[in-house]
Design a protein around this motif. Structure first.
Motif, PDB file in Angstrom:
ATOM      1  N   VAL A 130       0.850  -1.192   0.000  1.00 33.32           N
ATOM      2  CA  VAL A 130       0.000   0.000   0.000  1.00 33.32           C
ATOM      3  C   VAL A 130       0.882   1.238   0.000  1.00 33.32           C
ATOM      4  CG1 VAL A 130      -1.768   1.271   1.257  1.00 33.32           C
ATOM      5  CG2 VAL A 130      -1.851  -1.212   1.205  1.00 33.32           C
ATOM      6  N   ILE A 131       0.568   2.174  -0.885  1.00 30.82           N
ATOM      7  CA  ILE A 131       1.278   3.455  -0.953  1.00 30.82           C
ATOM      8  C   ILE A 131       0.276   4.551  -0.620  1.00 30.82           C
ATOM      9  CG2 ILE A 131       2.587   5.041  -2.387  1.00 30.82           C
ATOM     10  CD1 ILE A 131       3.491   2.698  -4.062  1.00 30.82           C
ATOM     11  N   ILE A 132       0.494   5.237   0.490  1.00 30.44           N
ATOM     12  CA  ILE A 132      -0.410   6.284   0.964  1.00 30.44           C
ATOM     13  C   ILE A 132       0.371   7.588   1.064  1.00 30.44           C
ATOM     14  CG2 ILE A 132      -1.930   7.032   2.829  1.00 30.44           C
ATOM     15  CD1 ILE A 132      -2.413   4.154   3.545  1.00 30.44           C
ATOM     16  N   ASP A 133      -0.217   8.631   0.521  1.00 29.79           N
ATOM     17  CA  ASP A 133       0.401   9.957   0.586  1.00 29.79           C
ATOM     18  C   ASP A 133       0.137  10.549   1.962  1.00 29.79           C
ATOM     19  OD1 ASP A 133       1.619  12.310   0.032  1.00 29.79           O
ATOM     20  OD2 ASP A 133      -0.032  13.139  -1.158  1.00 29.79           O
ATOM     21  N   GLN A 134       1.110  10.497   2.839  1.00 28.27           N
ATOM     22  CA  GLN A 134       0.961  10.981   4.210  1.00 28.27           C
ATOM     23  C   GLN A 134       1.402  12.439   4.283  1.00 28.27           C
ATOM     24  OE1 GLN A 134       2.745   8.380   7.070  1.00 28.27           O
ATOM     25  NE2 GLN A 134       2.165   6.526   5.964  1.00 28.27           N
ATOM     26  N   ARG A 135       0.505  13.300   3.886  1.00 23.46           N
ATOM     27  CA  ARG A 135       0.814  14.727   3.929  1.00 23.46           C
ATOM     28  C   ARG A 135       0.764  15.243   5.365  1.00 23.46           C
ATOM     29  NH1 ARG A 135      -2.730  16.882  -1.274  1.00 23.46           N
ATOM     30  NH2 ARG A 135      -1.754  15.523  -2.816  1.00 23.46           N
ATOM     31  N   ALA A 136       1.265  16.453   5.557  1.00 21.51           N
ATOM     32  CA  ALA A 136       1.320  17.038   6.902  1.00 21.51           C
ATOM     33  C   ALA A 136      -0.081  17.213   7.454  1.00 21.51           C
ATOM     34  CB  ALA A 136       2.044  18.371   6.856  1.00 21.51           C
ATOM     35  N   ARG A 137      -0.288  16.791   8.679  1.00 22.80           N
ATOM     36  CA  ARG A 137      -1.582  16.902   9.324  1.00 22.80           C
ATOM     37  C   ARG A 137      -1.356  17.187  10.804  1.00 22.80           C
ATOM     38  NH1 ARG A 137      -0.070  11.731   9.200  1.00 22.80           N
ATOM     39  NH2 ARG A 137      -0.657  10.348  10.901  1.00 22.80           N
ATOM     40  N   ARG A 138      -2.080  18.170  11.306  1.00 24.01           N
ATOM     41  CA  ARG A 138      -2.024  18.531  12.730  1.00 24.01           C
ATOM     42  C   ARG A 138      -0.590  18.813  13.186  1.00 24.01           C
ATOM     43  NH1 ARG A 138      -6.288  14.192  15.457  1.00 24.01           N
ATOM     44  NH2 ARG A 138      -8.115  14.812  14.230  1.00 24.01           N
ATOM     45  N   GLY A 139       0.162  19.465  12.319  1.00 27.52           N
ATOM     46  CA  GLY A 139       1.514  19.847  12.699  1.00 27.52           C
ATOM     47  C   GLY A 139       2.544  18.749  12.652  1.00 27.52           C
ATOM     48  N   ILE A 140       2.152  17.527  12.219  1.00 29.07           N
ATOM     49  CA  ILE A 140       3.099  16.409  12.152  1.00 29.07           C
ATOM     50  C   ILE A 140       3.705  16.371  10.753  1.00 29.07           C
ATOM     51  CG2 ILE A 140       3.381  13.923  12.367  1.00 29.07           C
ATOM     52  CD1 ILE A 140       0.988  13.903  14.221  1.00 29.07           C
ATOM     53  N   GLU A 146       8.251   5.164  -5.178  1.00 27.33           N
ATOM     54  CA  GLU A 146       6.878   5.222  -4.704  1.00 27.33           C
ATOM     55  C   GLU A 146       6.195   6.507  -5.157  1.00 27.33           C
ATOM     56  OE1 GLU A 146       6.727   4.711  -0.530  1.00 27.33           O
ATOM     57  OE2 GLU A 146       7.314   2.580  -0.568  1.00 27.33           O
ATOM     58  N   ALA A 147       6.931   7.606  -5.174  1.00 25.54           N
ATOM     59  CA  ALA A 147       6.349   8.862  -5.640  1.00 25.54           C
ATOM     60  C   ALA A 147       5.966   8.787  -7.117  1.00 25.54           C
ATOM     61  CB  ALA A 147       7.334  10.015  -5.407  1.00 25.54           C
ATOM     62  N   GLU A 148       6.774   8.081  -7.924  1.00 25.02           N
ATOM     63  CA  GLU A 148       6.435   7.908  -9.335  1.00 25.02           C
ATOM     64  C   GLU A 148       5.213   7.013  -9.489  1.00 25.02           C
ATOM     65  OE1 GLU A 148       7.614   9.305 -12.078  1.00 25.02           O
ATOM     66  OE2 GLU A 148       8.886  10.607 -10.848  1.00 25.02           O
ATOM     67  N   ARG A 149       5.129   5.972  -8.681  1.00 30.17           N
ATOM     68  CA  ARG A 149       3.964   5.080  -8.759  1.00 30.17           C
ATOM     69  C   ARG A 149       2.692   5.779  -8.282  1.00 30.17           C
ATOM     70  NH1 ARG A 149       5.005  -0.050  -9.976  1.00 30.17           N
ATOM     71  NH2 ARG A 149       7.140  -0.847  -9.792  1.00 30.17           N
ATOM     72  N   TYR A 150       2.837   6.666  -7.325  1.00 27.82           N
ATOM     73  CA  TYR A 150       1.648   7.343  -6.773  1.00 27.82           C
ATOM     74  C   TYR A 150       1.000   8.262  -7.796  1.00 27.82           C
ATOM     75  CZ  TYR A 150      -1.351   9.655  -3.382  1.00 27.82           C
ATOM     76  OH  TYR A 150      -2.445  10.141  -2.698  1.00 27.82           O
TER      77      TYR A 150
END
Length: 389
Positions: A305-315, A324-328
């Motif tokens: 599984v490839i999930i884009d974990q963008r910044a959330r709640r300051g993390i 993985e970025a190319e596959r996403y």
């Protein structure tokens, strides 16, 4: 779940050229009318013998009897022309003789007759079954090739319906002591038993059939909030479509739930359905699918599984690897499919309610799947012709 299915030739009407139908109409048909004819013929080919006999059974109620097959065609016509209500669809049918010839009717039924007979159609034809037959024929036409990237995403469909609101039950519980439980105490024993039960339920959830997992989800129309591009929260009443598409944007599996259902709760059942129909290497999702059960199920079936974990709640998340970025980037296929579904076959707001609204959404997904399959098959035929030349 196994259903009786036709062979690969059931998708052959999708490959017909517009010139093949030009001599069948009194007036020169438009491209949209020819597209509807191709889709309508393909859906008839997908029907089993029992379903055809059920639809061709003439209705004995009223002065004029109507077969159920044209009623199914009228329901498809409503979605193909994005008509909000059946009244506008019947007016369009009265003004267009080519559409009446396609459906094989001379007299347009009344709105009450269509409303009554459409319930009989819904009891005979299941859009989910037809969709599975399309995917099976599509897989056979593509030589059962594995899916490289399974892209998963959801979109909200607004409905004019009173939303279901779940009543919160007040739980009366005795106050518990905070902090670590004393070793050998009854509280520690109860805590360990509770954790063992939760882990057992989690394992059962990962190994159970996807149909049983569907039963855990809320299917009724509900209320949900979504943050727009400006950071403001908007509220919607309706349903939510969850799609899992391949590299060409063809919906391999789908689930229709209430709008309040979170995306991460649907990912595992959706992956189960897609894994049963085809095989894939990677599952691409956005940050709304951050859930340990998704990674656990992917590890259980040996997929990634490839999930884009963008910044959330300051993390600040860890950056994705370059491969993985190319596959996403392939995840844009499901976003385009969602856009084509809403802009091509669904009105701005669904006016039917309950199971009837979900039935219309299922038919719209079926039409979108046929359109995407047609584009893939045409590109495949052109590639073969170029290679042979």
């Amino acid at each position: 779940m196994a259903y009786s299915t036709s062979n690969t030739l059931s998708l052959q009407p999708l490959l017909f050229d517009s010139q093949d139908f030009s001599s069948c109409f009194f007036r020169k048909p438009s491209e949209r009318e020819l597209e509807f004819l191709s889709l309508y013929d393909t859906i008839q080919q997908l029907l089993s013998h029992r379903e055809r006999m059920g639809l061709r059974r003439a209705c004995k109620k009223g002065r004029i009897g109507y077969d159920l097959l044209p009623i199914l065609g009228i329901m498809l016509l409503k979605l193909h022309y994005r008509q909000p209500t059946m009244k506008e669809t019947l007016l369009l049918l009265q003004e267009n003789g080519n559409l009446r010839d396609i459906l094989g009717i001379s007299n347009v039924p009344s709105q009450a007759s269509v409303s009554r007979l459409s319930r009989d159609v819904e009891s005979i034809v299941n859009p989910a079954v037809l969709h599975e037959r399309v995917i099976q024929a599509y897989q056979e036409g593509m030589d059962n090739r594995m899916v490289g990237h399974l892209s998963i995403d959801s979109t909200i469909i607004e409905a004019r319906e009173k939303p279901f609101v779940k009543k919160k039950e007040k739980k009366v519980s005795s106050p518990k002591k905070r902090g670590r439980k004393k070793k050998g105490s009854p509280e520690e024993k109860e805590y360990r038993e509770q954790k063992a039960r939760e882990e057992l339920e989690r394992l059962e959830y990962l190994t159970e059939d996807f149909i049983k997992s569907f039963c855990r989800l809320e299917m009724r129309c509900s209320l949900t909030g979504k943050q727009n591009s400006k950071g403001m929260k908007q509220w919607f009443i309706g349903y939510k479509i969850h799609l899992a598409t391949d590299d060409f944007g063809v919906p391999i599996a789908y689930i229709i739930t209430g709008a309040c259902v979170h995306d991460c709760k649907v990912a595992v059942p959706l992956m189960k359905m897609a894994y049963q129909r085809t095989d894939f290497f990677y599952a691409l999702m956005d940050k709304g699918y951050l859930n340990p059960d998704i990674n656990a199920y992917a590890d259980m079936i040996g997929r990634k599984v490839i999930i884009d974990q963008r910044a959330r709640r300051g993390i600040i998340p860890l950056p994705m690897d370059k491969p993985e970025a190319e596959r996403y980037k392939a995840r844009t296929t499901v976003e385009r499919t969602n856009s084509e579904l809403k802009d091509g076959y669904l009105p701005d707001k669904i006016y039917r309610r309950g199971c009837h609204a979900r039935y219309d959404i299922g038919l719209a997904i079926l039409l979108t799947t046929l359109k995407k399959v047609r584009n893939v098959l045409l590109a495949r035929e052109e590639a073969r012709a170029t290679k042979s030349a």
